[in-house]
Structures are given as C-alpha cells and as structure tokens.
Design an enzyme around this catalytic site. Sequence first.
Site, mmCIF file in Angstrom:
data_model
loop_
_atom_site.group_PDB
_atom_site.id
_atom_site.type_symbol
_atom_site.label_atom_id
_atom_site.label_comp_id
_atom_site.label_asym_id
_atom_site.label_seq_id
_atom_site.Cartn_x
_atom_site.Cartn_y
_atom_site.Cartn_z
ATOM 1 C CD GLU A 1 -3.530 -5.926 3.910
ATOM 2 O OE1 GLU A 1 -4.405 -5.128 4.314
ATOM 3 O OE2 GLU A 1 -2.316 -5.685 3.976
ATOM 4 C CD GLU B 1 -2.904 -1.194 2.355
ATOM 5 O OE1 GLU B 1 -2.706 -0.440 3.321
ATOM 6 O OE2 GLU B 1 -3.854 -1.999 2.321
HETATM 7 O O1 IFM Z 1 -4.009 -3.291 9.147
HETATM 8 C C1 IFM Z 1 -4.022 -2.767 7.866
HETATM 9 C C2 IFM Z 1 -2.832 -3.256 7.071
HETATM 10 O O2 IFM Z 1 -1.630 -2.992 7.714
HETATM 11 C C3 IFM Z 1 -2.798 -2.599 5.724
HETATM 12 N N1 IFM Z 1 -4.069 -2.753 5.046
HETATM 13 C C4 IFM Z 1 -5.273 -2.440 5.760
HETATM 14 C C5 IFM Z 1 -5.281 -3.146 7.106
HETATM 15 C C6 IFM Z 1 -6.554 -2.791 7.880
HETATM 16 O O3 IFM Z 1 -6.630 -1.428 8.099
#
Ligand code: IFM
Length: 450
Positions: free
Chosen positions: A355, A163
């Site tokens: 994710e 990210e």
């Molecule tokens: O916890 C975070 C992660 O580190 C990066 N993506 C989003 C998740 C939830 O906010």
Amino acid sequence: MSFPKNFVWGASAASYQIEGAAFEDGKGLSVWDMMCRWQGKIFQGQTGNTSCDHYHHYLEDVKLMGEIGLKGYRLSISWPRVLPEGIGGVNHKGLAFYDQLVDALLENGIAPWVTLFHWDFPYALFCRGGWLNRDSADWFAEYTAVIVDKLSDRVAHWMTQNEPQCFIGLGHYDGCHAPGIQLDFPEILQATHHALLAHGKAVQTIRAHAKTVPLIGAAPVGIVAIPVSDSTDDIGAARQNMFSITKKHYWNNTWYADPMIFGNYPHDGLKLFEKDLPQIKAGDMETICQPLDFYGANIYHAETVQADNKNGYQIIPQPDGYPITTMDWPVTPEALYWGPKFFYERYQLPIAITENGVANMDWIHLDGKVHDPQRIDFLTRYLRALRRAVEYGVPVLGYFLWSIMDNFEWSHGYKRRFGLIYVDYQTKKRILKDSAHWYRNVIVSNGGNL
Ligand code: IFM
C-alpha cells in the site's frame, strides 16, 4: 537500471471498504458491521453497508482496472461473507463472488494478490473471544483452507493479514477501529500472539493446500524512519529507530515481523514488556516462523531521525507549514527509499509495497473530470524514491497503490478519498481521475515517465 521487467504495477483495496452488500446473499456479520451501528464511532454515522457496491459492480470495476493497465490487484476476502459464523458452514454464494472476481481479473490480464484478512473479523467469533481466544489461530487456518482450496488453482500470491498493528492496536487498545474495545496491555500482547499464531498456521495451510506454487507474505504497517542526512551516524540512527522498541505501545515493526521471520520476539520488547508478556506455549514460535516469499509493507509516510549521542537518535519535527495530506500525514517521499532498503537489509526478503497513496481533496470539476494534480505529484515523488531503492539493489516485486477507488476510510467514513477512481456514493458512478490516466502511462512505460 530502472524498474525490473516483471515489476507488478498494481492497486489495492479491501473487502469492507468497497464491497457493500453487507447483509446480502448469506453474508455473516463482521465486527465492522457491528461497529458501524454505534453512535459516534464513525464520521457522520456512515457505514460500509453499501459503500462502492463493488459486490454488484465488480465487472465494471475490473474493466476499469484493465483500462488503467494494472498488472496486479490486491484484494481482500471478507471472512464472514464466506463463513458466516467464522467457522463451520460455507456460504457458497459468498465464495462464488471471489471465484468470479478472480476469473474476471485474470481475463483482463490482472494478477490477483489475495489478502486473507483485512479487518472484517466475524462477529460470531468475536463473541467467542475474538483474537483473545487462542482458538482464533485454528479458526483462521480453517477459513484459510476454504479460500485456498477454492482459489489457489488461479491465485499464486497470498498475504495473511493486513496491518496487525492496526487491527490489534486501533481495534483493541485505542478502540477507534472495530471491535472498538479498550483492553489492557497484557491482553493486547496476548491477542497479538494469537494473531501471529494465526499467521503461521495460515502459511502452513496455504503451502499444504495450494494447487499452484504459492508466494506468501504479510502486509504489516511499514513504520519508516528517514535519516536527516546521508552521514553514517544518521543512517544508523534511522535504522535503530525503525527496529527498536522504546515505549510500552503496539506501534512498532519488530514485535510483529521478528517472530514471523526470525522466530523470536525482539529482546528490547521482551525486556520492556516483561510484566505483560503473553502466554507462549512450546512450539508457538516455530509455528509463527514459517518461510515467507516476500515482505509486504504498507508505507505512507515517515519520521525524520538524527543521530544523538545521548539516546542514539532523536526525531526531528517537521518545520511549520510542511506539506500534509488530508489524513494529516506528512508528505515524505523518501519513505519509499529508506523503508524498502531497511526492511530488506534486516529481513532479507524481496519487498512488495502493498500500500502507498494519498487522501486528497477530490471532487468533480466543472468540466466533469476529477483533476488531482497533488496525487500525481505525490506519487511521482514516492515512485522516484522507490526507483532509487531498486537502483540501489533492493529486490522490489511490485507496488500496489492505495487505492483503486475511493472507499470507506474506517472511522473517517467517506470523508477521505484515496482512489484512482472517483466514486459518487449516491449514484455509484465511477470516474477515472487524472491520476488514473497518469498511472496508466507509468505502467505502460514501466516507470519510464517518472
Ligand atoms: O484505508 C487504509 C487501509 O485499510 C489500511 N492501510 C491504510 C489505508 C489508509 O488509511
């Protein structure tokens, strides 16, 4: 057709969020160690100093992953744990931790998917300008070589960065994430350019050093739009929303992914950011644009979009009372259909959902168990949408649920619980939530019970 035979049912976590041991065994400081010292930045002044103490509990954690039946685990490496100063001397104890973690995963039949950078930037390098320093690309390549030399005899799957929208934007523009500074937009674009260069150099380094054939991607935020209807116009409007830049802001898909995959910044962004553009040296775009094996996307929610004759599209607000998670994110399962579909159409790379998950009001019930029916419902809906994408023909390699265990949710501290495994932060006791048992059945049936 349902999920493919070799579909990787996985879960994710990140070093700073779970490891703890922030000052042990020669680890250097990261910008998050620094940020957590500041008053008022993190909920109730909490820190990742101890967190889930995964550093000392990793064998127990891997065993639990095995019980859940995970096929893959997406971990990240703490750069300053391995290189305390960011470059130069290696901390062999730190490196040994990841070496042993990888062995433990493989012994339990779990494929390690390694993210090189999930935000714990070495503090020593931040003091030398961090991502604003063009040398950051070479620092990252040096670090990458150390990791790949050590792990690539057993690790095949690599993600360079998690990210960039967040570690650059939230970290350097909004200042609510580490390093907690607020720069001007031209500096943001310069830092982004260096992070992209670092990505490109890391991919080159992985390919040059890997001992087994590597499969490489990145894991940007998947910013997704859902068409309000199945009409061609609304679908086109959602696609346009996902792949255009209309605001002078860091929150978009294409400023990051287009350079990595097409070798150029998107034209609309170049026009809109004309006065703020970074210094791009000859050969930079070629370095950034390295062949990738998959497109990783972190997808949690989406906006709903409708065609509009005037502006091309308009965003439809959610109706009053629409379901939201404890992160205040709307529950929009279709994000896992349209997101993979649109990303695949544009970038023509197999997709990995790196994710997806939900922060929920979890606690230990009177019977000693953690019942989280909302999470099971949420995941069922999202996975059905992902199955639809697979059935449509999108090549999806795997799904990594965020997160394997409750953890330090950055500025929210421990207030938000995303885990399949409940963690009592005082005793470090772990309890499989109902969703973990449910996920096991999803994995065993290869999604057949969804
Ligand atoms: O916890 C975070 C992660 O580190 C990066 N993506 C989003 C998740 C939830 O906010």
